[in-house]
Design a protein around this motif. Structure first.
Motif, mmCIF file in Angstrom:
data_model
loop_
_atom_site.group_PDB
_atom_site.id
_atom_site.type_symbol
_atom_site.label_atom_id
_atom_site.label_comp_id
_atom_site.label_asym_id
_atom_site.label_seq_id
_atom_site.Cartn_x
_atom_site.Cartn_y
_atom_site.Cartn_z
ATOM 1 N N UNK A 99 0.846 -1.202 0.000
ATOM 2 C CA UNK A 99 0.000 0.000 0.000
ATOM 3 C C UNK A 99 0.877 1.245 0.000
ATOM 4 N N UNK A 100 1.507 1.575 -1.130
ATOM 5 C CA UNK A 100 2.458 2.691 -1.149
ATOM 6 C C UNK A 100 1.850 4.034 -0.779
ATOM 7 N N UNK A 101 0.667 4.358 -1.308
ATOM 8 C CA UNK A 101 0.082 5.664 -0.996
ATOM 9 C C UNK A 101 -0.293 5.766 0.473
ATOM 10 N N UNK A 102 -0.849 4.716 1.022
ATOM 11 C CA UNK A 102 -1.211 4.734 2.436
ATOM 12 C C UNK A 102 0.035 4.862 3.310
ATOM 13 N N UNK A 103 1.113 4.199 2.918
ATOM 14 C CA UNK A 103 2.353 4.275 3.696
ATOM 15 C C UNK A 103 2.934 5.678 3.663
ATOM 16 N N UNK A 104 2.897 6.313 2.487
ATOM 17 C CA UNK A 104 3.418 7.675 2.367
ATOM 18 C C UNK A 104 2.548 8.655 3.147
ATOM 19 N N UNK A 105 1.240 8.456 3.093
ATOM 20 C CA UNK A 105 0.348 9.307 3.877
ATOM 21 C C UNK A 105 0.669 9.197 5.363
ATOM 22 N N UNK A 106 0.861 7.966 5.817
ATOM 23 C CA UNK A 106 1.195 7.755 7.228
ATOM 24 C C UNK A 106 2.545 8.377 7.578
ATOM 25 N N UNK A 107 3.503 8.293 6.646
ATOM 26 C CA UNK A 107 4.823 8.882 6.895
ATOM 27 C C UNK A 107 4.728 10.393 7.055
ATOM 28 N N UNK A 108 3.904 11.036 6.208
ATOM 29 C CA UNK A 108 3.727 12.476 6.340
ATOM 30 C C UNK A 108 3.100 12.853 7.663
ATOM 31 N N UNK A 109 2.095 12.087 8.079
ATOM 32 C CA UNK A 109 1.446 12.349 9.362
ATOM 33 C C UNK A 109 2.399 12.088 10.522
ATOM 34 N N UNK A 110 3.211 11.038 10.396
ATOM 35 C CA UNK A 110 4.170 10.719 11.444
ATOM 36 C C UNK A 110 5.191 11.839 11.601
ATOM 37 N N UNK A 111 5.703 12.361 10.470
ATOM 38 C CA UNK A 111 6.666 13.457 10.528
ATOM 39 C C UNK A 111 6.058 14.706 11.147
ATOM 40 N N UNK A 112 4.810 15.004 10.773
ATOM 41 C CA UNK A 112 4.147 16.180 11.332
ATOM 42 C C UNK A 112 3.957 16.028 12.840
ATOM 43 N N UNK A 113 3.553 14.837 13.265
ATOM 44 C CA UNK A 113 3.376 14.607 14.696
ATOM 45 C C UNK A 113 4.688 14.638 15.458
ATOM 46 N N UNK A 114 5.733 14.064 14.864
ATOM 47 C CA UNK A 114 7.047 14.064 15.503
ATOM 48 C C UNK A 114 7.593 15.483 15.615
ATOM 49 N N UNK A 115 7.415 16.280 14.566
ATOM 50 C CA UNK A 115 7.867 17.677 14.615
ATOM 51 C C UNK A 115 7.150 18.435 15.718
ATOM 52 N N UNK A 116 5.844 18.229 15.836
ATOM 53 C CA UNK A 116 5.094 18.892 16.909
ATOM 54 C C UNK A 116 5.585 18.436 18.278
ATOM 55 N N UNK A 117 5.877 17.146 18.392
ATOM 56 C CA UNK A 117 6.375 16.621 19.666
ATOM 57 C C UNK A 117 7.716 17.254 20.039
ATOM 58 N N UNK A 118 8.524 17.597 19.045
ATOM 59 C CA UNK A 118 9.812 18.205 19.304
ATOM 60 C C UNK A 118 9.721 19.716 19.554
ATOM 61 N N UNK A 119 8.503 20.294 19.435
ATOM 62 C CA UNK A 119 8.330 21.699 19.770
ATOM 63 C C UNK A 119 8.040 22.615 18.606
#
Length: 219
Positions: A99-119
């Motif tokens: 599921x390449x598109x779903x994986x990329x979507x999740x990666x974008x959300x993960x990066x956004x959440x991780x960035x928020x977690x870092x401040x």
């Protein structure tokens, strides 16, 4: 001279003086052209290109980003949180095969959440300008990969090819590594660990099952 003309002249004068003061303050703080080029690297050239080659406009935007987000300091991650993000990234890489598109979507959300977690500023599903701008100040080498993976996951990116999705995921790994580690030293150590890892790392991310690339064509 009429009162209206006098008022207009005063407004123009104030605007010119304000712009001059802004540039003087920016340059006095080391935010002038060469300093901005050094600080932003490839992001400087990309911003100039987005402004149609207008260097002054691009430098105003970049200096504004530094003014707004230069003071941000990353919040540390506790080991449990770091491990959780690492596990999620490994899982989505494996999911990419089917599921390449779903994986990329999740990666974008993960990066956004991780960035928020870092401040860094929060990002919603489709509005992440502030987060991208803040990331560009502190992670200029990898922020464009963040933008590309976020665009690929949006509805207007539905026509993105599987190979383009794969490239976006591979390039976004650089920002993920920077965000999940405590600093440049930790980042380099993390990359050295990846270099020694078995062939399940991102450099060997398998192609999606429906990729049209022939077997044995390489990464």
């Amino acid at each position: 001279m009429s009162t209206v003309l006098i008022v207009v002249a005063l407004i123009v004068l104030v605007a010119v003086m304000g712009a001059a003061l802004y540039f003087w303050r920016s340059r006095s703080r080391g935010l002038g052209g060469p300093a901005l080029q050094r600080r932003f690297g490839p992001e400087y050239d990309l911003t100039v290109a987005r402004h149609g080659g207008d260097t002054e406009a691009a430098e105003r935007e970049l200096a504004g980003r530094v003014e707004r987000f230069g003071h941000l300091r990353s919040r540390p991650l506790v080991p449990e949180t770091r491990a959780r993000y690492a596990e999620r990234w490994e899982a989505l890489q494996k999911r990419f095969v089917d599921a390449p598109r779903e994986a990329v979507t999740e990666a974008g959300e993960l990066l956004a959440g991780l960035a928020q977690e870092r401040g860094f500023p929060a990002a919603t599903a489709y509005e992440d300008q502030d987060q991208a701008a803040a990331l560009s100040v502190h992670h200029p080498e990898n922020v464009d990969a963040y933008r590309r993976i976020r665009r690929a996951a949006r509805p207007e990116g539905a026509g993105t090819s599987t190979e383009e999705l794969r490239t976006a995921l591979l390039e976004a790994r650089g920002l993920f590594d920077e965000l999940i580690t405590e600093g440049r030293r930790g980042h380099r150590a993390h990359r050295r660990h990846d270099d020694r890892a078995a062939a399940h790392g991102d450099r060997h991310l398998p192609r999606a099952r429906h990729s049209l690339k022939p077997k044995g064509s390489g990464i």
